[in-house]
Design an enzyme around this catalytic site. Structure first.
Site, PDB file in Angstrom:
ATOM      1  N   LYS A  66       0.804  -1.229   0.000  1.00 51.99           N
ATOM      2  CA  LYS A  66       0.000   0.000   0.000  1.00 51.99           C
ATOM      3  C   LYS A  66       0.841   1.286   0.000  1.00 51.99           C
ATOM      4  O   LYS A  66       0.415   2.290  -0.547  1.00 51.99           O
ATOM      5  CB  LYS A  66      -0.943   0.012   1.210  1.00 51.99           C
ATOM      6  CG  LYS A  66      -2.101  -0.967   1.098  1.00 51.99           C
ATOM      7  CD  LYS A  66      -3.036  -0.811   2.288  1.00 51.99           C
ATOM      8  CE  LYS A  66      -4.177  -1.805   2.210  1.00 51.99           C
ATOM      9  NZ  LYS A  66      -5.201  -1.580   3.231  1.00 51.99           N
ATOM     10  N   ASP A 102      -9.942   3.063   2.390  1.00 47.10           N
ATOM     11  CA  ASP A 102     -10.048   2.424   3.713  1.00 47.10           C
ATOM     12  C   ASP A 102     -10.668   3.365   4.747  1.00 47.10           C
ATOM     13  O   ASP A 102     -11.591   2.988   5.470  1.00 47.10           O
ATOM     14  CB  ASP A 102      -8.667   1.977   4.211  1.00 47.10           C
ATOM     15  CG  ASP A 102      -8.186   0.711   3.530  1.00 47.10           C
ATOM     16  OD1 ASP A 102      -9.033  -0.113   3.130  1.00 47.10           O
ATOM     17  OD2 ASP A 102      -6.962   0.540   3.391  1.00 47.10           O
ATOM     18  N   SER A 153       4.625   5.770  21.531  1.00 46.78           N
ATOM     19  CA  SER A 153       5.282   6.750  20.640  1.00 46.78           C
ATOM     20  C   SER A 153       4.602   6.796  19.264  1.00 46.78           C
ATOM     21  O   SER A 153       4.567   7.838  18.615  1.00 46.78           O
ATOM     22  CB  SER A 153       6.766   6.423  20.490  1.00 46.78           C
ATOM     23  OG  SER A 153       6.911   5.140  19.932  1.00 46.78           O
TER      24      SER A 153
HETATM   25  P1  NAP Z   1      -0.484  -2.999  11.376  1.00 47.76           P
HETATM   26  O1  NAP Z   1      -0.151  -1.795  10.574  1.00 47.76           O
HETATM   27  O2  NAP Z   1       0.516  -4.095  11.488  1.00 47.76           O
HETATM   28  O3  NAP Z   1      -0.847  -2.483  12.876  1.00 47.76           O
HETATM   29  C1  NAP Z   1      -1.071  -3.403  13.897  1.00 47.76           C
HETATM   30  C2  NAP Z   1      -1.624  -2.698  15.139  1.00 47.76           C
HETATM   31  O4  NAP Z   1      -1.938  -3.716  16.113  1.00 47.76           O
HETATM   32  C3  NAP Z   1      -0.628  -1.758  15.835  1.00 47.76           C
HETATM   33  O5  NAP Z   1      -1.334  -0.743  16.501  1.00 47.76           O
HETATM   34  C4  NAP Z   1       0.030  -2.711  16.848  1.00 47.76           C
HETATM   35  O6  NAP Z   1       0.597  -2.074  17.980  1.00 47.76           O
HETATM   36  C5  NAP Z   1      -1.164  -3.516  17.297  1.00 47.76           C
HETATM   37  N1  NAP Z   1      -0.779  -4.821  17.838  1.00 47.76           N
HETATM   38  C6  NAP Z   1      -0.360  -5.907  17.137  1.00 47.76           C
HETATM   39  N2  NAP Z   1      -0.110  -6.935  18.000  1.00 47.76           N
HETATM   40  C7  NAP Z   1      -0.388  -6.467  19.252  1.00 47.76           C
HETATM   41  C8  NAP Z   1      -0.365  -7.049  20.550  1.00 47.76           C
HETATM   42  N3  NAP Z   1       0.004  -8.332  20.731  1.00 47.76           N
HETATM   43  N4  NAP Z   1      -0.730  -6.290  21.601  1.00 47.76           N
HETATM   44  C9  NAP Z   1      -1.133  -5.008  21.416  1.00 47.76           C
HETATM   45  N5  NAP Z   1      -1.191  -4.396  20.224  1.00 47.76           N
HETATM   46  C10 NAP Z   1      -0.818  -5.124  19.157  1.00 47.76           C
HETATM   47  O7  NAP Z   1      -1.828  -3.691  10.874  1.00 47.76           O
HETATM   48  P2  NAP Z   1      -3.071  -3.023  10.103  1.00 47.76           P
HETATM   49  O8  NAP Z   1      -2.850  -3.118   8.645  1.00 47.76           O
HETATM   50  O9  NAP Z   1      -3.343  -1.707  10.713  1.00 47.76           O
HETATM   51  O10 NAP Z   1      -4.241  -4.081  10.444  1.00 47.76           O
HETATM   52  C11 NAP Z   1      -4.747  -4.212  11.759  1.00 47.76           C
HETATM   53  C12 NAP Z   1      -5.990  -5.122  11.763  1.00 47.76           C
HETATM   54  O11 NAP Z   1      -7.006  -4.510  10.981  1.00 47.76           O
HETATM   55  C13 NAP Z   1      -5.788  -6.517  11.174  1.00 47.76           C
HETATM   56  O12 NAP Z   1      -6.490  -7.420  11.986  1.00 47.76           O
HETATM   57  C14 NAP Z   1      -6.440  -6.434   9.804  1.00 47.76           C
HETATM   58  O13 NAP Z   1      -6.954  -7.673   9.369  1.00 47.76           O
HETATM   59  C15 NAP Z   1      -7.576  -5.462  10.087  1.00 47.76           C
HETATM   60  N6  NAP Z   1      -8.026  -4.731   8.896  1.00 47.76           N
HETATM   61  C16 NAP Z   1      -9.349  -4.801   8.547  1.00 47.76           C
HETATM   62  C17 NAP Z   1      -9.812  -4.118   7.447  1.00 47.76           C
HETATM   63  C18 NAP Z   1     -11.270  -4.221   7.049  1.00 47.76           C
HETATM   64  O14 NAP Z   1     -11.594  -3.892   5.903  1.00 47.76           O
HETATM   65  N7  NAP Z   1     -12.160  -4.608   7.932  1.00 47.76           N
HETATM   66  C19 NAP Z   1      -8.921  -3.325   6.685  1.00 47.76           C
HETATM   67  C20 NAP Z   1      -7.586  -3.240   7.080  1.00 47.76           C
HETATM   68  C21 NAP Z   1      -7.153  -3.954   8.197  1.00 47.76           C
HETATM   69  P3  NAP Z   1       2.165  -1.632  17.986  1.00 47.76           P
HETATM   70  O15 NAP Z   1       2.214  -0.336  17.210  1.00 47.76           O
HETATM   71  O16 NAP Z   1       2.474  -1.479  19.427  1.00 47.76           O
HETATM   72  O17 NAP Z   1       2.928  -2.741  17.315  1.00 47.76           O
END
Ligand code: NAP
Length: 278
Positions: A66, A102, A153
């Site tokens: 992306k 999104d 942060s």
């Molecule tokens: P990303 O950029 O990798 O961000 C992950 C987020 O989750 C960060 O805030 C991270 O915190 C947190 N996190 C991960 N593991 C954690 C843990 N064990 N404890 C606490 N916090 C944790 O991922 P993303 O692309 O934003 O996607 C996040 C979720 O959204 C996924 O489940 C994805 O499937 C879903 N999603 C859904 C849609 C939809 O259309 N419904 C669209 C996009 C994404 P840190 O910063 O501390 O690592």
């Protein structure tokens, strides 16, 4: 001639985008096909050149491309540039134009269950999806946004980067859990609670505000533990199927000028995942 559409990403085999877009083409009587293409990061540039050379009409972009696709496009809408991510590309007379649906998709879906004017909203998470959602929610009149994230942060940086200190603050997850009764809307954007870790939850929940809305962007499982707990405490809940359908519908509209039936898209996803949307 049949128009070709698709999605590029890695992994991509389990993408539900072909299912909902091919169905929307059928429903709208369009002779088109949507295909999922597995593209590794070292092949992104070649894949985009291929899309251009083959005259693919439009495509979605998902993890991990992306951000990296931006310099490979001819132009990018301002919102996608601000967010720093493109999830939709349209081929207009040989020019590839990037968009981000999104954030808008999420907010459109949320507005189906709650008005956002003057609302106090908590965003849990500060990753890629949170970025698009935060940027778009901040456009709502009178909204107040708190962001909590495991890595504090990152939420601080997000607020600074968008210069949104006037309406947003970064708090710890502990603080958010203590103050949860203050929020009209809670938006869960982390991957915590996603399959297979379905018994995990990003914060402990003991009470919720009256008429609070809890929205989780995870769609697998259809109902996360957080949503289950919030519902048991009286909250209105919305799962990630709604955002998924709306971001797809907005992409479809950019490509074709037609807004597809989002209820049908949600139903297809819910049937595919084997559950009921909430
Ligand atoms: P990303 O950029 O990798 O961000 C992950 C987020 O989750 C960060 O805030 C991270 O915190 C947190 N996190 C991960 N593991 C954690 C843990 N064990 N404890 C606490 N916090 C944790 O991922 P993303 O692309 O934003 O996607 C996040 C979720 O959204 C996924 O489940 C994805 O499937 C879903 N999603 C859904 C849609 C939809 O259309 N419904 C669209 C996009 C994404 P840190 O910063 O501390 O690592």
């Amino acid at each position: 001639m049949k128009s070709l559409y698709g999605v590029i990403g890695s992994p991509i085999a389990h993408s539900m985008s072909p299912l909902i877009h091919n169905n929307a083409f059928l429903q709208n009587g369009m002779d088109a096909h949507y295909h999922a293409f597995h593209v590794e990061p070292d092949q992104l540039e070649t894949a985009v050149a291929g899309m251009r050379a083959l005259g693919v009409t439009g495509f979605n972009v998902t993890i991990p491309h992306k951000e990296a696709i931006i310099p490979l496009l001819d132009s990018v809408e301002d919102a996608a540039l601000q967010i720093g991510a493109v999830n939709t590309v349209v081929n207009k007379d040989g020019k590839l134009i990037g968009y981000n649906t999104d954030g808008r998709g999420y907010v459109e879906a949320l507005k189906e269950v709650v008005g956002l004017k003057d609302k106090h909203v908590l965003i849990i998470g500060a990753g890629g999806a949170a970025r698009a959602i935060f940027y778009t929610l901040a456009l709502e009149e009178g909204i107040q946004l708190d962001i909590c994230n495991r890595t504090v942060s990152k939420s601080e940086d997000l607020i600074k980067e968008f210069s949104l200190e006037r309406i947003a603050r970064s708090i710890t997850v502990d603080q958010a859990a203590k103050e949860i009764k203050n929020y009209d809307v809670v938006v869960q954007t982390t991957s915590v609670g996603m399959f297979p870790q379905i018994n995990d939850t990003p914060l402990p929940l003991v009470s919720v505000k009256n008429h609070a809305v809890f929205s989780d962007i995870i769609y697998n499982p259809i109902e996360t533990k957080l949503l289950r707990e919030a519902k048991a405490l009286g909250a209105i809940t919305q799962n990630g199927v709604h955002m998924f359908a709306y971001q797809a519908a907005l992409a479809f509209e950019i490509w074709t000028g037609k807004f597809p039936d989002t209820d049908r898209m949600k139903k297809l996803v819910e049937e595919h995942l084997g559950g009921k949307t909430c």
